[in-house]
Motif scaffolding. Structure first.
Motif, short mmCIF file in Angstrom:
data_model
loop_
_atom_site.label_atom_id
_atom_site.label_comp_id
_atom_site.label_asym_id
_atom_site.label_seq_id
_atom_site.Cartn_x
_atom_site.Cartn_y
_atom_site.Cartn_z
N ALA A 117 48.95 29.86 -41.99
CA ALA A 117 47.58 29.81 -41.50
C ALA A 117 46.86 28.55 -41.96
CB ALA A 117 46.83 31.06 -41.97
N GLY A 118 47.10 28.14 -43.21
CA GLY A 118 46.47 26.91 -43.70
C GLY A 118 46.94 25.69 -42.94
N LEU A 119 48.23 25.64 -42.62
CA LEU A 119 48.77 24.52 -41.84
C LEU A 119 48.16 24.48 -40.45
CD1 LEU A 119 50.81 22.22 -41.40
CD2 LEU A 119 52.49 23.96 -40.75
N VAL A 120 48.01 25.63 -39.83
CA VAL A 120 47.46 25.70 -38.47
C VAL A 120 46.00 25.23 -38.47
CG1 VAL A 120 46.80 27.26 -36.62
CG2 VAL A 120 49.05 27.46 -37.66
N ALA A 121 45.24 25.60 -39.49
CA ALA A 121 43.84 25.14 -39.57
C ALA A 121 43.77 23.63 -39.71
CB ALA A 121 43.14 25.81 -40.75
N THR A 122 44.72 23.04 -40.42
CA THR A 122 44.77 21.58 -40.54
C THR A 122 45.05 20.93 -39.20
OG1 THR A 122 45.58 21.82 -42.82
CG2 THR A 122 45.85 19.67 -41.77
N VAL A 123 45.90 21.55 -38.41
CA VAL A 123 46.16 21.07 -37.05
C VAL A 123 44.87 21.10 -36.22
CG1 VAL A 123 47.40 21.56 -34.90
CG2 VAL A 123 48.59 21.70 -37.09
N GLY A 124 44.05 22.14 -36.42
CA GLY A 124 42.77 22.22 -35.72
C GLY A 124 41.89 21.02 -36.02
N ALA A 125 41.90 20.56 -37.28
CA ALA A 125 41.12 19.37 -37.64
C ALA A 125 41.63 18.15 -36.90
CB ALA A 125 41.18 19.15 -39.15
N ALA A 126 42.95 18.01 -36.83
CA ALA A 126 43.53 16.86 -36.14
C ALA A 126 43.18 16.87 -34.65
CB ALA A 126 45.05 16.85 -36.33
N LEU A 127 43.23 18.04 -34.03
CA LEU A 127 42.91 18.14 -32.61
C LEU A 127 41.43 17.83 -32.34
CD1 LEU A 127 44.93 21.37 -31.74
CD2 LEU A 127 45.42 19.05 -30.94
N SER A 128 40.57 18.15 -33.29
CA SER A 128 39.14 17.96 -33.09
C SER A 128 38.73 16.50 -33.14
CB SER A 128 38.35 18.76 -34.14
OG SER A 128 38.58 20.14 -33.99
N VAL A 129 39.61 15.63 -33.59
CA VAL A 129 39.32 14.19 -33.53
C VAL A 129 39.09 13.77 -32.08
CG1 VAL A 129 40.28 11.90 -33.98
CG2 VAL A 129 40.56 13.72 -35.67
N ASP A 130 39.72 14.49 -31.14
CA ASP A 130 39.54 14.20 -29.71
C ASP A 130 38.09 14.36 -29.30
OD1 ASP A 130 40.39 13.58 -27.08
OD2 ASP A 130 40.51 15.70 -26.59
N VAL A 131 37.41 15.37 -29.85
CA VAL A 131 36.00 15.58 -29.54
C VAL A 131 35.17 14.42 -30.05
CG1 VAL A 131 34.01 17.11 -29.90
CG2 VAL A 131 36.30 18.09 -29.62
N LEU A 132 35.46 14.00 -31.26
CA LEU A 132 34.73 12.88 -31.86
C LEU A 132 34.90 11.62 -31.02
CD1 LEU A 132 34.76 12.13 -35.67
CD2 LEU A 132 34.87 10.29 -34.01
N ARG A 133 36.13 11.31 -30.63
CA ARG A 133 36.40 10.10 -29.85
C ARG A 133 35.76 10.17 -28.47
NH1 ARG A 133 42.86 9.50 -31.30
NH2 ARG A 133 42.59 8.59 -33.38
N ALA A 134 35.89 11.34 -27.82
CA ALA A 134 35.36 11.46 -26.46
C ALA A 134 33.84 11.35 -26.45
CB ALA A 134 35.78 12.80 -25.85
N THR A 135 33.19 11.94 -27.45
CA THR A 135 31.73 11.86 -27.52
C THR A 135 31.28 10.43 -27.78
OG1 THR A 135 31.67 14.12 -28.40
CG2 THR A 135 29.71 12.78 -28.67
N ALA A 136 31.98 9.75 -28.69
CA ALA A 136 31.63 8.36 -28.98
C ALA A 136 31.84 7.48 -27.75
CB ALA A 136 32.48 7.86 -30.14
N ARG A 137 32.92 7.75 -27.01
CA ARG A 137 33.20 6.96 -25.80
C ARG A 137 32.12 7.17 -24.74
NH1 ARG A 137 37.99 8.29 -25.51
NH2 ARG A 137 37.86 10.08 -24.08
N ARG A 138 31.68 8.42 -24.58
CA ARG A 138 30.64 8.70 -23.59
C ARG A 138 29.33 8.03 -23.97
NH1 ARG A 138 29.22 14.35 -20.61
NH2 ARG A 138 31.15 13.73 -19.58
N ARG A 139 29.00 8.06 -25.25
CA ARG A 139 27.77 7.41 -25.70
C ARG A 139 27.86 5.90 -25.48
NH1 ARG A 139 26.61 10.64 -31.41
NH2 ARG A 139 25.83 12.56 -30.46
N ALA A 140 29.03 5.33 -25.73
CA ALA A 140 29.20 3.90 -25.53
C ALA A 140 29.06 3.50 -24.07
CB ALA A 140 30.57 3.46 -26.05
N GLU A 141 29.42 4.44 -23.18
CA GLU A 141 29.31 4.19 -21.76
C GLU A 141 27.91 4.46 -21.23
OE1 GLU A 141 32.27 6.74 -20.19
OE2 GLU A 141 33.97 5.42 -20.68
N GLY A 142 27.05 5.03 -22.12
CA GLY A 142 25.68 5.27 -21.73
C GLY A 142 25.47 6.54 -20.96
N VAL A 143 26.39 7.52 -21.12
CA VAL A 143 26.26 8.80 -20.43
C VAL A 143 25.66 9.81 -21.39
CG1 VAL A 143 27.47 10.63 -19.20
CG2 VAL A 143 28.26 8.27 -19.01
N GLY A 144 24.54 10.42 -21.02
CA GLY A 144 23.89 11.39 -21.88
C GLY A 144 24.62 12.69 -21.86
N THR A 145 24.50 13.46 -22.97
CA THR A 145 25.06 14.80 -23.06
C THR A 145 23.99 15.80 -23.38
OG1 THR A 145 25.54 14.49 -25.40
CG2 THR A 145 27.30 13.95 -23.86
#
Length: 396
Positions: free
Chosen positions: A368-396
């Motif tokens: 279970a601890g390993l799987v939760a760590t995988v969740g952190a790694a997958l969530s980097v996608d949210v961080l990158r996608a949000t930053a990319r959208r802001r850089a493109e000037g698209v509001g959320t």
């Protein structure tokens, strides 16, 4: 009759307590007593818990489909009715089959309540307070667990293992009260987008939706192992007394009360992506403390896990709500919940099998601890996608 936003958020918090704290988590809290009084097999207990998860998945599919036609408040009211009936049946269960029927109803009811609940709570406040409102709504789950833990401890001291039925009886009464209050008061003010068409593939319009969904799936497996077997692991592996183990589980509820309130506003300020990554890492650390079986690490684990457990769904819901209308939210969150529920489905039986095979709960909690760590790694996608959208000037 329309109600003030604060009252509506509190009603949603009460409904969330019935959906999750009573309909789902109470079974884990009562599992040692239920096992000794009725089942006498943790493998069977895991399969019974699976009935609740399967029903939650079915309910999630139904809510996703109905969200195009039914308003969130109506779905929540229907879920409360189903949950109240399931809890009532649990008080009379005389076999594993009877438990499974009751938990099936609470699983369906829980989906009808929880899937639309965060979107409804977030829709009645301004965007800058959305994470906070959703966090408060989710804090009802923690309050419900604290109440159920205290009730279990008090009744078990007097009535022994058979007292688990009385716990479910009290929860049934509260569920009926919540249903009445929501039928009378849960009437949000009309919004401009209430009658707007629900866009197709709404989830895919959310920045980082793949990582968000994958992370929620990792959350589902990790949390289902932790909440299903924390009390049992502390009693059987670490030698904690029943009262001590229940007290530790109560701290999960304390953390749950605070988690959404802390992580929701934090995500309003720091951003959804960074908060998700940090929350998953905190969850992993908390899970890995359990096999150590000592204090104060066990209590610290419960508090931190509770914070992450309620905080992460609040942040996920807030991220969805940033891009979607309340009706779109129910459908999109339902689809995320399918990934979460499928992973959650594997948790209890898998952990029960591994525990019986290995002779203890070390391996299940390491997994279970390993799987939760995988969740952190997958969530980097949210961080990158949000930053990319802001850089493109698209509001959320």
């Amino acid at each position: 009759m329309q109600v003030r936003p604060r009252v509506l958020v509190l009603l949603v918090a009460l409904a969330s307590a019935v959906a999750q704290a009573f309909g789902r988590f109470s079974y884990a809290l009562l599992l040692p007593a239920i096992d000794r009084d009725l089942l006498d097999s943790y493998a069977v207990a895991g399969l019974v818990a699976t009935a609740n998860v399967l029903a939650y998945l079915v309910g999630t599919v139904a809510v996703s489909a109905l969200s195009r036609r039914a308003r969130p408040a109506v779905l929540i009211q229907a879920g409360l009715a189903c949950s109240a009936l399931g809890l009532a049946l649990l008080t009379r269960a005389g076999s594993a089959w009877g438990l499974a029927v009751g938990l099936t109803l609470t699983g369906v009811g829980g989906a009808f309540i929880w899937v639309p609940a965060p979107g409804l709570a977030g829709s009645v406040v301004r965007p800058s307070r959305r994470g906070a409102a959703i966090g408060v709504a989710g804090s009802g789950i923690g309050g419900g667990i604290v109440f159920a833990s205290a009730l279990t401890w008090a009744l078990r001291a007097q009535g022994g293992d058979a007292s688990w039925r009385t716990v479910y009886l009290v929860e049934t009464a509260i569920a009926v009260l919540a249903l009445v209050l929501c039928l009378v008061l849960l009437r949000p003010a009309p919004r401009r987008d209430d009658d707007a068409p629900v866009r197709s593939a709404a989830l895919r319009r959310v920045p980082g939706w793949i990582g968000l969904t994958g992370g929620y799936a990792a959350y589902g497996l990790a949390y289902s192992v932790y909440t299903s077997y924390l009390v049992t692991a502390l009693e059987d592996d670490a030698g904690f007394s029943a009262g001590h183990a229940s007290a530790v589980y109560t701290l999960v509820g304390v953390g749950l009360v605070a988690g959404g309130i802390v992580l929701g506003p934090l995500s309003d300020r720091w951003g959804r992506g960074p908060t998700l990554v940090g929350g998953y890492l905190a969850m992993a650390a908390a899970i890995l403390l359990v096999p150590l079986g000592t204090e104060p690490l066990a209590s610290g684990s419960a508090l931190v896990f509770g914070l992450a457990m309620s905080g992460l769904p609040a942040v996920i819901a807030a991220h969805l709500s940033d891009s979607l209308t309340p009706r779109e939210f129910a459908g999109a969150f339902g689809r995320c919940t399918l990934a979460f529920g499928t992973a959650q489905l594997c948790g209890p039986p898998l952990a029960g099998f591994l525990a019986e095979t290995a002779g203890g709960f070390l391996v299940p909690f390491l997994l279970a601890g390993l799987v939760a760590t995988v969740g952190a790694a997958l969530s980097v996608d949210v961080l990158r996608a949000t930053a990319r959208r802001r850089a493109e000037g698209v509001g959320t």
